[in-house]
Design a protein around this motif. Structure first.
Motif, PDB file in Angstrom:
ATOM      1  N   ILE A   1       0.845  -1.203   0.000  1.00 45.67           N
ATOM      2  CA  ILE A   1       0.000   0.000   0.000  1.00 45.67           C
ATOM      3  C   ILE A   1       0.879   1.251   0.000  1.00 45.67           C
ATOM      4  CG2 ILE A   1      -1.655   1.351   1.349  1.00 45.67           C
ATOM      5  CD1 ILE A   1      -2.828  -1.330   2.323  1.00 45.67           C
TER       6      ILE A   1
ATOM      7  N   ASN B   1      -7.030   4.933   6.893  1.00 44.93           N
ATOM      8  CA  ASN B   1      -7.494   4.182   5.717  1.00 44.93           C
ATOM      9  C   ASN B   1      -6.799   2.828   5.604  1.00 44.93           C
ATOM     10  OD1 ASN B   1      -9.390   5.987   4.806  1.00 44.93           O
ATOM     11  ND2 ASN B   1      -7.967   7.053   3.428  1.00 44.93           N
TER      12      ASN B   1
ATOM     13  N   LYS C   1      -8.352   0.362   7.848  1.00 45.71           N
ATOM     14  CA  LYS C   1      -9.609  -0.176   7.322  1.00 45.71           C
ATOM     15  C   LYS C   1      -9.369  -1.214   6.237  1.00 45.71           C
ATOM     16  CE  LYS C   1     -12.636   3.728   8.211  1.00 45.71           C
ATOM     17  NZ  LYS C   1     -12.903   5.054   7.656  1.00 45.71           N
ATOM     18  N   MET C   2      -8.360  -0.967   5.416  1.00 47.94           N
ATOM     19  CA  MET C   2      -8.099  -1.907   4.324  1.00 47.94           C
ATOM     20  C   MET C   2      -7.563  -3.230   4.832  1.00 47.94           C
ATOM     21  SD  MET C   2      -6.468   0.201   1.203  1.00 47.94           S
ATOM     22  CE  MET C   2      -6.054   1.819   1.787  1.00 47.94           C
ATOM     23  N   LEU C   3      -6.780  -3.174   5.909  1.00 46.45           N
ATOM     24  CA  LEU C   3      -6.128  -4.395   6.373  1.00 46.45           C
ATOM     25  C   LEU C   3      -6.840  -5.019   7.568  1.00 46.45           C
ATOM     26  CD1 LEU C   3      -2.356  -3.413   6.030  1.00 46.45           C
ATOM     27  CD2 LEU C   3      -3.847  -4.580   4.400  1.00 46.45           C
TER      28      LEU C   3
ATOM     29  N   ARG D   1     -16.007   3.150 -18.754  1.00 45.86           N
ATOM     30  CA  ARG D   1     -16.958   2.048 -18.562  1.00 45.86           C
ATOM     31  C   ARG D   1     -18.358   2.622 -18.410  1.00 45.86           C
ATOM     32  NH1 ARG D   1     -15.486  -1.133 -13.437  1.00 45.86           N
ATOM     33  NH2 ARG D   1     -15.076   0.917 -12.584  1.00 45.86           N
ATOM     34  N   LEU D   2     -19.365   1.822 -18.666  1.00 46.42           N
ATOM     35  CA  LEU D   2     -20.740   2.243 -18.395  1.00 46.42           C
ATOM     36  C   LEU D   2     -20.874   2.525 -16.905  1.00 46.42           C
ATOM     37  CD1 LEU D   2     -22.700  -0.440 -20.479  1.00 46.42           C
ATOM     38  CD2 LEU D   2     -22.249   1.930 -21.110  1.00 46.42           C
ATOM     39  N   LYS D   3     -21.766   3.456 -16.561  1.00 46.25           N
ATOM     40  CA  LYS D   3     -21.869   3.863 -15.159  1.00 46.25           C
ATOM     41  C   LYS D   3     -22.578   2.832 -14.279  1.00 46.25           C
ATOM     42  CE  LYS D   3     -20.153   8.137 -14.688  1.00 46.25           C
ATOM     43  NZ  LYS D   3     -18.722   7.970 -14.419  1.00 46.25           N
ATOM     44  N   ILE D   4     -23.492   2.100 -14.864  1.00 43.90           N
ATOM     45  CA  ILE D   4     -24.205   1.061 -14.120  1.00 43.90           C
ATOM     46  C   ILE D   4     -24.265  -0.183 -14.991  1.00 43.90           C
ATOM     47  CG2 ILE D   4     -26.438   0.368 -13.123  1.00 43.90           C
ATOM     48  CD1 ILE D   4     -25.608   2.648 -11.555  1.00 43.90           C
ATOM     49  N   THR D   5     -23.795  -1.302 -14.487  1.00 43.64           N
ATOM     50  CA  THR D   5     -23.947  -2.560 -15.224  1.00 43.64           C
ATOM     51  C   THR D   5     -24.368  -3.649 -14.241  1.00 43.64           C
ATOM     52  OG1 THR D   5     -21.586  -3.007 -14.983  1.00 43.64           O
ATOM     53  CG2 THR D   5     -22.281  -2.030 -17.062  1.00 43.64           C
ATOM     54  N   PRO D   6     -25.062  -4.688 -14.759  1.00 47.28           N
ATOM     55  CA  PRO D   6     -25.585  -5.704 -13.845  1.00 47.28           C
ATOM     56  C   PRO D   6     -24.490  -6.552 -13.232  1.00 47.28           C
ATOM     57  CG  PRO D   6     -26.052  -6.343 -16.105  1.00 47.28           C
ATOM     58  CD  PRO D   6     -25.445  -4.965 -16.157  1.00 47.28           C
TER      59      PRO D   6
END
Ligand SMILES: Cc1ncc(COP(=O)(O)O)c(C=O)c1O
Lengths: 159, 395
Positions: free
Chosen positions: A7, A18, A21-23, A154-159
């Protein structure tokens, strides 16, 4: 490599909060582990990655190949350490191949670096040949591409 | 065109298609795409680019003239590599000549699997919340979707009891997806065993969508197909979209006993002919050293997962620990808002997009899906904004 070091190598400014939180560890533990790495000399310092080409700084960097005769005791270490005392020298590596030491040297201009090579470097006992390559442009430094490429969106929302 | 003409065109549309409700994701996408500067946690695909050596293999394919059709089943070299990988990773043995079919993503493989076995009126069960295509694909195949809800109390793992409650004489198959989109749930060994027993006892076919198999955290993935007798009644689906970050290549595969593979292949050969050859070339490269490709991305996901989980904890948003995939599924019930209202307000007030749980089925009510396949800096900012939003809601 330890995740904490990964990191920090990626972003030395990441806050202990931070990182904790990550670890999944406490902030105190992050602090004490960093302190420990510093104490043990595993973390030697923190530096910014600067794109000097943009700054148009008046300085040049040269990559210098050096042929050295190894000494009976100590091999290349003694010569390398001596070369390393010069502040102009940024990095030194022992390498395999046609030459022995690879140096990165900075100076205000070509003449100064050439002078350093002929007067200081080439005259050191044990150094018997050098070849100097001046660096013209930096494309990638420390794993970072200097010219950001546009991200493919990338598209903002994808399934 | 006159109105009466367009009315009659509506009547032309196949009835089973008209019965399929519009996608909840699509709705939300329309709203988000009109807004600027949105941080999106709504993206169900990796933020990484596919590893360079994989892209390079595809470029090399172009250079050497790989621009033709392939065998309907897919390049034999790829099918062999898939069989090896599946054996090594899942302990499942398939014959690359007769039991492996390369498809245009798991999406196509799902469609083939369902159409291969579904007679009109057959029931196919699946658990919810789940990936958006299962219900519609069953309907396209004139089957009847049977929804088995899962709950937070059981960490969104489907239980044998819930399955037993809904199985009937016309039930043909169960679709399973663990690690799960959208909840991040994964199965324990016991869960997998229970489900395998259920499928065997009722003589069903298992369609198992294991597209997130490599992405589990502190838990090993176990395919329910590995239990005795299961391989013979399982269609195993996997692909390269998630763990290798290859969504745009559109490449996946189905593994199943010859009778099932032949049936899927019958549809595939006429509807698709074959998966794109360049993507097949890329997939071969992806199976060269999969561990190396996946390891770095996975360790990155894990840090982000922890970061989200701890940030939700800090802001008092209950979230069960996601065990797999790259989704967290926090509960927003306590805010008193529906999933959709929560997501809309968060979007409008803080420009953070997450997907309402109901986009993945009614049992997603009370939850939102937050994808952590999103750059860490964006996650940090999103968590910041979400905390501010919750603070405001609470005062
Ligand atoms: C559970 C699940 N199955 C299948 C797919 C489709 O994957 P593919 O890109 O292989 O068609 C997705 C993609 O989001 C998914 O989440």
């Amino acid at each position: 490599m330890d995740e904490l070091l990964k990191i920090l190598k990626n972003n030395a400014l990441e806050t202990p909060d931070n990182i904790a939180k990550m670890l999944n560890i406490s902030t105190e533990e992050v602090r004490s582990r960093i302190a420990d790495y510093e104490k043990r000399g595993i973390i030697k310092g923190y530096q910014a990655i600067v794109n000097e080409d943009v700054l148009k700084m008046d300085r040049v960097t040269a990559l210098i190949e050096v042929k050295v005769s190894p000494e009976r005791e100590g091999g290349f270490n003694h010569v390398a350490t001596r070369i390393g005392k010069f502040p102009e020298v940024q990095s030194i590596y022992l390498v395999s191949g046609d030459f022995d030491l690879l140096l990165f040297v900075v100076g205000p201009d070509l003449k100064e670096v050439a002078f350093f090579v002929s007067e200081k470097l080439a005259t050191i006992d044990g150094v018997h040949a050098t070849a100097t390559h001046f660096m013209l442009k930096t494309y990638k430094h420390h794993g970072v591409l200097m010219e950001a490429q546009d991200e493919y969106e990338r598209l903002k929302i994808t399934p | 065109m006159s109105t009466s003409a367009s009315k009659s065109l509506h009547d032309v549309i196949a009835r089973n298609l008209a019965d399929v409700p519009p996608s909840g994701i699509r709705d939300f996408f329309e709203i988000v795409s009109t807004m600027e500067d949105v941080i999106s946690l709504g993206i169900g695909e990796p933020d990484f680019d596919a590893p360079w050596h994989i892209r390079e293999a595809s470029i090399f394919g172009l250079e050497k003239g790989a621009t033709s059709y392939t065998s309907n089943l897919g390049l034999l070299g790829l099918r062999r590599a898939i069989a090896n990988y599946v054996k090594k990773t899942f302990s499942l043995q398939y014959d690359p000549q007769r039991e492996v079919l390369v498809t245009v993503g798991v999406s196509e493989a799902l469609d083939l699997a369902i159409r291969a076995i579904c007679n009109p009126g057959d029931e196919i069960m699946y658990h919810e919340p789940c990936y958006v295509s299962y219900g519609p694909l069953i309907q396209f195949a004139h089957g009847r979707p049977v929804i088995v809800p899962t709950t937070i109390e059981n960490e969104f793992r489907v239980t044998r009891d819930a399955l037993e409650e809904r199985v009937g004489p016309r039930t043909k198959a169960l679709i399973l997806n663990y690690p799960n989109n959208p909840t991040g749930a994964a199965l324990t060994r016991n869960d997998a065993k229970d489900i395998a027993d259920f499928v065997s006892d009722h003589d069903l076919i298992l369609i198992t969508d294991e597209i997130y198999a490599e992405l589990t955290y502190h838990q090993d993935h176990l395919s329910p197909a590995t239990f005795p007798g299961m391989r013979e009644r399982t269609i195993f689906l996997h692909g390269f979209s998630k763990a290798w970050a290859m969504t745009g290549f559109r490449i996946g595969y189905a593994c199943a006993p010859p009778a099932l593979t032949d049936a899927m292949m019958k549809i595939h050969q006429y509807t698709m002919l074959c998966a794109p050859i360049l993507s097949q070339e890329a997939a071969i490269a992806a199976l060269d050293e999969p561990e190396r490709d996946i390891a770095d991305m996975k360790s990155e996901y894990e840090k982000r997962r922890n970061f989200l989980q701890n940030s939700f904890g800090e802001m008092g948003l209950p979230c069960f620990e996601p065990r797999g995939a790259f989704y967290a599924f926090p509960s927003v019930r306590e805010t008193g808002l529906s999933s959709k209202a929560f997501a809309l307000r968060l979007l409008e007030e803080e420009k953070v997009a997450c997907v309402p749980g109901t986009a993945f089925g009614a049992s997603g009510e009370g939850f939102v899906r937050c994808a952590y396949a999103t750059a860490l800096d964006d996650l940090k900012e999103a968590m910041h904004r979400m905390a501010a939003f919750l603070d405001r809601l609470r005062t």
